[in-house]
Design a protein around this motif. Structure first.
Motif, PDB file in Angstrom:
ATOM      1  N   LEU A   1       0.817  -1.213   0.000  1.00  0.00           N
ATOM      2  CA  LEU A   1       0.000   0.000   0.000  1.00  0.00           C
ATOM      3  C   LEU A   1       0.852   1.264   0.000  1.00  0.00           C
ATOM      4  N   ASP A   2       2.060   1.161   0.565  1.00  0.00           N
ATOM      5  CA  ASP A   2       2.935   2.338   0.600  1.00  0.00           C
ATOM      6  C   ASP A   2       4.023   2.297  -0.470  1.00  0.00           C
ATOM      7  N   GLY A   3       3.816   1.484  -1.531  1.00  0.00           N
ATOM      8  CA  GLY A   3       4.650   1.585  -2.722  1.00  0.00           C
ATOM      9  C   GLY A   3       5.958   0.826  -2.714  1.00  0.00           C
ATOM     10  N   TYR A   4       6.065  -0.206  -1.887  1.00  0.00           N
ATOM     11  CA  TYR A   4       7.296  -0.999  -1.847  1.00  0.00           C
ATOM     12  C   TYR A   4       7.141  -2.290  -2.638  1.00  0.00           C
ATOM     13  N   LEU A   5       8.265  -2.753  -3.211  1.00  0.00           N
ATOM     14  CA  LEU A   5       8.299  -4.015  -3.927  1.00  0.00           C
ATOM     15  C   LEU A   5       8.596  -5.194  -3.012  1.00  0.00           C
ATOM     16  N   ASP A   6       9.167  -4.912  -1.864  1.00  0.00           N
ATOM     17  CA  ASP A   6       9.659  -5.960  -0.965  1.00  0.00           C
ATOM     18  C   ASP A   6       9.957  -5.287   0.361  1.00  0.00           C
ATOM     19  N   ASP A   7      10.315  -6.085   1.368  1.00  0.00           N
ATOM     20  CA  ASP A   7      10.868  -5.484   2.582  1.00  0.00           C
ATOM     21  C   ASP A   7      12.381  -5.661   2.548  1.00  0.00           C
ATOM     22  N   ALA A   8      13.064  -5.395   3.639  1.00  0.00           N
ATOM     23  CA  ALA A   8      14.527  -5.423   3.637  1.00  0.00           C
ATOM     24  C   ALA A   8      15.094  -6.737   4.152  1.00  0.00           C
TER      25      ALA A   8
ATOM     26  N   LEU B   1       1.694  -2.967   4.611  1.00  0.00           N
ATOM     27  CA  LEU B   1       2.498  -1.760   4.800  1.00  0.00           C
ATOM     28  C   LEU B   1       3.922  -2.177   5.155  1.00  0.00           C
ATOM     29  N   VAL B   2       4.908  -1.617   4.465  1.00  0.00           N
ATOM     30  CA  VAL B   2       6.311  -1.966   4.700  1.00  0.00           C
ATOM     31  C   VAL B   2       7.003  -0.886   5.524  1.00  0.00           C
TER      32      VAL B   2
END
Length: 251
Positions: free
Chosen positions: A36-43, A202-203
């Motif tokens: 939802l906040d525009g990330y492709l993945d987390d870290a 959400l990331v």
């Protein structure tokens, strides 16, 4: 290793032709799943699965309808995707139509930093690597027998890349990332369609990869894309956008 033919005479954004005597460029679909906040993945080291099983099947169908699938070298190094069609029935339909069972697998690398052991280079389907003069020297013959290497010159020009794919008979290109590649296509106004799958996640991690990077996008914030369709796929919303002529926002 070969150099791509010279630059086409490219016309306006969205033009399917690169000029007299030059084969039509492929229709370009950008396919991406984002939080939802525009990330492709987390870290984290483990890949964050944003799509659900039904959405993965939808993506598989888009792959099956494509002549080629393109990802950037960074995505290959991070995720090591196979870029295959999972559904045997879809592969059979392609074969029955006289098409290759698997789409052409394409990647782009400016540096030439690619491991020949990546799964995209395994036998079973053709692979194509676009690179720069510097990247070609770095690659040497590392990918011999695994992929064809095409040199685009001192830097990557995605218009030249599309011209070369068109000359190879590619009519539909699916671009699966990553963020730098999506940004390059949109900044150069070379995308015909954007399939954006939005996951209810959400990331919020600044170290995680984002869908798009800062760029001078044509028309800036006043240019709006046309929303063609919205699909609900389980808990994922799939938005289909297509570019349209510059139209300033009015009150």
């Amino acid at each position: 290793m070969r150099r791509a033919p010279g630059r086409g005479l490219g016309g306006d954004a969205g033009s399917r032709s690169s000029g007299p005597g030059v084969t039509t460029r492929p229709f370009v679909t950008l396919s991406v799943a984002v939080s939802l906040d525009g990330y492709l993945d987390d870290a984290r080291v483990e890949r964050l699965l944003l799509s659900n099983s039904a959405d993965f099947d939808r993506v598989d169908a888009v792959r099956a309808a494509s002549d080629a699938i393109l990802v950037g070298a960074e995505t290959l190094r991070r995720d090591d995707p196979r870029l295959r069609i999972a559904d045997a029935g879809r592969r059979a339909v392609r074969a029955a139509a006289g098409e290759p069972e698997l789409p052409l697998r394409v990647t782009v690398t400016a540096s030439g930093d690619l491991d020949p052991g990546l799964r995209v280079f395994l036998p079973g389907g053709a692979a194509l690597v676009y690179t720069t003069d510097t990247g070609a020297r770095t690659l040497g013959d590392r990918l011999a027998g695994r992929a064809e290497v095409v040199t685009l010159g001192p830097e990557i020009d995605f218009g030249d890349l599309l011209d070369d794919l068109g000359r190879r008979g590619v009519t539909r290109l699916m671009v699966e990332g990553g963020g730098r590649v999506h940004t390059a296509f949109l900044a150069a106004d070379l995308a015909d369609e954007l399939l954006l799958a939005v996951a209810p996640v959400l990331v919020g991690d600044p170290a995680a990869p984002r869908f798009l990077h800062p760029a001078a996008f044509p028309g800036g914030s006043e240019r709006r894309m046309e929303l063609v369709d919205v699909d609900r796929v389980g808990d994922v919303a799939v938005l289909r956008y297509r570019p349209r002529p510059h139209a300033p926002v009015r009150d």
